[in-house]
Design an enzyme around this catalytic site. Structure first.
Site: not given
Length: 93
Positions: A22, A40
């Site tokens: 990320r 996520n």
């Protein structure tokens, strides 16, 4: 002028959690005129949502895939167009 933007949802599968995926995606986003989110998912995938000009969004997704290819086993992509729903690019926890 149209108020619609190109929108992409991309679900990455593989070893994509716990590896800085990320954060690296956010760093890649700085090089493109896109806004959106990366998060996520509970099933182990990462969801990327991006919107903007089609060429910028597609280029961004390809750059993420290239940058993180060693972690990605599969990517599922859907696209559409519609009103802008976000500003900036951020990680959603």
């Amino acid at each position: 002028m149209s108020d619609k933007v190109f929108r992409m949802n991309c679900w990455f599968e593989g070893h994509v959690q716990g590896v800085g995926f990320r954060y690296q995606t956010t760093a890649v986003a700085r090089g493109f005129e896109v806004c959106g989110t990366v998060r996520n998912l509970i099933d182990g995938r990462v969801h990327l949502y991006a919107e903007g000009a089609e060429s910028e969004v597609r280029g961004f997704q390809e750059a993420v895939a290239d940058e993180l290819e060693t972690y990605i086993r599969k990517a599922e992509i859907t696209t559409d167009s519609g009103p802008r729903t976000c500003e900036g690019f951020r990680i959603v926890l």
